[in-house]
Write a protein that holds these residues in place. Sequence first.
Motif, mmCIF file in Angstrom:
data_model
loop_
_atom_site.group_PDB
_atom_site.id
_atom_site.type_symbol
_atom_site.label_atom_id
_atom_site.label_comp_id
_atom_site.label_asym_id
_atom_site.label_seq_id
_atom_site.Cartn_x
_atom_site.Cartn_y
_atom_site.Cartn_z
ATOM 1 N N GLU A 284 -1.622 14.581 -3.180
ATOM 2 C CA GLU A 284 -2.957 14.111 -3.567
ATOM 3 C C GLU A 284 -2.897 13.145 -4.749
ATOM 4 O OE1 GLU A 284 -5.117 17.649 -4.348
ATOM 5 O OE2 GLU A 284 -5.458 18.145 -2.216
ATOM 6 N N GLU A 285 -2.108 13.510 -5.773
ATOM 7 C CA GLU A 285 -2.116 12.718 -6.995
ATOM 8 C C GLU A 285 -1.215 11.483 -6.905
ATOM 9 O OE1 GLU A 285 -1.075 15.327 -10.139
ATOM 10 O OE2 GLU A 285 -2.732 16.726 -9.773
ATOM 11 N N GLN A 286 -0.102 11.612 -6.170
ATOM 12 C CA GLN A 286 0.819 10.493 -6.066
ATOM 13 C C GLN A 286 0.656 9.714 -4.762
ATOM 14 O OE1 GLN A 286 2.747 9.642 -8.496
ATOM 15 N NE2 GLN A 286 2.629 11.431 -9.821
ATOM 16 N N GLY A 287 -0.377 10.044 -4.026
ATOM 17 C CA GLY A 287 -0.600 9.363 -2.753
ATOM 18 C C GLY A 287 -0.778 7.868 -2.909
ATOM 19 N N ALA A 288 -1.229 7.450 -4.109
ATOM 20 C CA ALA A 288 -1.402 6.014 -4.330
ATOM 21 C C ALA A 288 -0.082 5.273 -4.160
ATOM 22 C CB ALA A 288 -1.969 5.762 -5.725
ATOM 23 N N LEU A 289 1.030 5.957 -4.465
ATOM 24 C CA LEU A 289 2.336 5.327 -4.262
ATOM 25 C C LEU A 289 2.554 4.991 -2.789
ATOM 26 C CD1 LEU A 289 4.770 7.372 -6.526
ATOM 27 C CD2 LEU A 289 4.102 4.993 -6.791
ATOM 28 N N LEU A 290 2.206 5.965 -1.939
ATOM 29 C CA LEU A 290 2.369 5.719 -0.507
ATOM 30 C C LEU A 290 1.458 4.602 -0.037
ATOM 31 C CD1 LEU A 290 2.591 9.368 0.859
ATOM 32 C CD2 LEU A 290 4.442 7.796 0.303
ATOM 33 N N VAL A 291 0.227 4.582 -0.588
ATOM 34 C CA VAL A 291 -0.696 3.512 -0.217
ATOM 35 C C VAL A 291 -0.117 2.166 -0.616
ATOM 36 C CG1 VAL A 291 -2.989 2.546 -0.603
ATOM 37 C CG2 VAL A 291 -2.714 5.017 -0.343
ATOM 38 N N ALA A 292 0.428 2.122 -1.845
ATOM 39 C CA ALA A 292 1.022 0.863 -2.311
ATOM 40 C C ALA A 292 2.228 0.484 -1.458
ATOM 41 C CB ALA A 292 1.424 0.996 -3.776
ATOM 42 N N GLN A 293 3.074 1.480 -1.141
ATOM 43 C CA GLN A 293 4.231 1.195 -0.305
ATOM 44 C C GLN A 293 3.807 0.749 1.084
ATOM 45 O OE1 GLN A 293 6.745 4.652 -0.299
ATOM 46 N NE2 GLN A 293 7.268 4.481 -2.470
ATOM 47 N N ARG A 294 2.774 1.441 1.627
ATOM 48 C CA ARG A 294 2.292 1.060 2.948
ATOM 49 C C ARG A 294 1.739 -0.363 2.925
ATOM 50 N NH1 ARG A 294 -0.996 4.768 3.422
ATOM 51 N NH2 ARG A 294 0.309 6.265 4.543
ATOM 52 N N ALA A 295 0.955 -0.674 1.862
ATOM 53 C CA ALA A 295 0.396 -2.025 1.753
ATOM 54 C C ALA A 295 1.507 -3.067 1.622
ATOM 55 C CB ALA A 295 -0.554 -2.105 0.558
ATOM 56 N N GLU A 296 2.528 -2.712 0.822
ATOM 57 C CA GLU A 296 3.637 -3.642 0.654
ATOM 58 C C GLU A 296 4.384 -3.852 1.955
ATOM 59 O OE1 GLU A 296 7.667 -4.132 -2.108
ATOM 60 O OE2 GLU A 296 6.291 -2.447 -2.400
ATOM 61 N N GLN A 297 4.606 -2.736 2.676
ATOM 62 C CA GLN A 297 5.305 -2.857 3.948
ATOM 63 C C GLN A 297 4.453 -3.632 4.956
ATOM 64 O OE1 GLN A 297 6.804 0.792 5.542
ATOM 65 N NE2 GLN A 297 7.340 -0.089 7.515
ATOM 66 N N GLN A 298 3.134 -3.352 4.952
ATOM 67 C CA GLN A 298 2.265 -4.094 5.867
ATOM 68 C C GLN A 298 2.271 -5.577 5.530
ATOM 69 O OE1 GLN A 298 -1.504 -2.099 5.441
ATOM 70 N NE2 GLN A 298 -0.994 -0.475 6.911
ATOM 71 N N GLU A 299 2.298 -5.876 4.221
ATOM 72 C CA GLU A 299 2.356 -7.281 3.824
ATOM 73 C C GLU A 299 3.663 -7.920 4.283
ATOM 74 O OE1 GLU A 299 2.044 -10.002 -0.263
ATOM 75 O OE2 GLU A 299 1.797 -7.826 -0.328
ATOM 76 N N ARG A 300 4.765 -7.178 4.106
ATOM 77 C CA ARG A 300 6.043 -7.697 4.578
ATOM 78 C C ARG A 300 6.051 -7.854 6.091
ATOM 79 N NH1 ARG A 300 8.247 -3.852 0.981
ATOM 80 N NH2 ARG A 300 8.808 -2.559 2.766
ATOM 81 N N GLU A 301 5.463 -6.845 6.777
ATOM 82 C CA GLU A 301 5.417 -6.916 8.231
ATOM 83 C C GLU A 301 4.549 -8.078 8.694
ATOM 84 O OE1 GLU A 301 6.272 -5.821 12.141
ATOM 85 O OE2 GLU A 301 7.180 -5.246 10.225
ATOM 86 N N PHE A 302 3.412 -8.273 7.987
ATOM 87 C CA PHE A 302 2.544 -9.400 8.327
ATOM 88 C C PHE A 302 3.271 -10.719 8.102
ATOM 89 C CE2 PHE A 302 -0.455 -12.684 6.917
ATOM 90 C CZ PHE A 302 -1.255 -12.775 8.046
ATOM 91 N N ALA A 303 3.985 -10.802 6.967
ATOM 92 C CA ALA A 303 4.733 -12.027 6.680
ATOM 93 C C ALA A 303 5.822 -12.239 7.726
ATOM 94 C CB ALA A 303 5.337 -11.959 5.282
#
Length: 471
Positions: A284-303
Amino acid sequence: MASEEAIQHFIEVTGADRPAATFHLEAAGGNAEMAIAMFFEHGGSDPHHHHAPPPPAPQQVPPRPAAQAFTPPRPRAPVQANVAHAARPSLIGNLVRLPFTITWRVFSISLGIATFFGDRLLPAPVMRTIKGAAAVIAGRTEEVDPQGQARTFIQKFKARYGDRHPRWAEEGLRAAGVTARNEHRFLLAYLHAPEHEDTEAFCSEVLCSPELVQFANAHLISWGGDISTPDAYMVASRLGATTYPYAAILTFTPDNKMALLAAAQGPSLLQPGALLGLMTRVVEEQGALLVAQRAEQQEREFARRLREEQNREFEESLAADRAREAQRAEERRRAEEEESAKAAAEAAERAAREAEERRKADAAAAIASRRDTKRAALLPEPAAGTAGAALVRVRLPDGTNAQRSFPPGATVGALFDFVDSLPSTNYWAYSLVSNFPRKVLDQSDAAACSQTLADAGLTPQAALFVQPGDE
């Protein structure tokens, strides 16, 4: 000389000072994990001595007070998973380390003897620790198989505690961390000490509880390892585990560095809901890390997809350009072939026309020559009323008429000579035809040309048509 990164890692794990860290790292050839194992096996010996004291007899160490589970507000700095090896040692360094190398050989032999007698004299928990350290030390010459060790752990865990347990990853910790990173999950790392007095209760009542298994399988990637194996022992060294059971929640950065988010060890893990609560809070508290990692991976995947699409469009455009260029080249080739064929046909037609013109010119010249020759050879016309003379009138194809009198005894050949001498006779071969009666005299018929006009029935007069032949 040991790298600064390896020295800091050694100090963080062992709590030793910098000289001790430098000494053990140099003695281990820059291998941080081997240096840490040497430090603990030698009881934290003084680095300024140039000989190692004989290994102390193993004693069972009472467990430290229970460590409280914690979840820091933000993750610790990533723990380096790989420690860079030091540069190739110099000759002086080799001479300095020679006593330690000899001592290490002696210690390895002594450790084997101590293990043989320790299995018969010392408590099992102590021997498990000693064997784990020996396994790590033996890693200098034997390649570690993390995947095989993970599968062995799973087989033994299932045989002991049944099929209800977290879905253990059948791979080493690093590979499991990569899987967790790719699936945007945290990694639950469990260090298993089979001989520890709290392990049985922890595994049966806590780790295999339906609530924890369900949560772990839904939100985490789970990895477990037996600390008596090299892979798990090195993980314990990296994480600084001091008592058991031990559980940690980790995350892995995109560059494969391990970061500790939370850990708990000792009897505190036996408290109802302690580990499940720890896992829940971290998610719950560190989930933001996963969100950031997911966003970063999605950005890399989009790129990546954008690059692939651009590359595909470029390749398609390039292929279309090549196809158009090939089509234009083919059209040019066909046009050139058609132009070449047309030019060849025109040349052939021109050559044929010129040849025909030359043939006609030659024929006309030959006819003109024949005309002059035949005119000069004409028989003189007889006087009017000469008996046996023949008056022959001829009509030419151009509509003109001509007549001539031939003396008695004149032949049909003389009649042809007369026709050959006429200006309107522009053909080489022809026949003389009479209608009544129908008679055809062929110029090429030598027998017909040799008979007299009287024999041919052309006296005293006759009218003939000139019929040109095929040329």
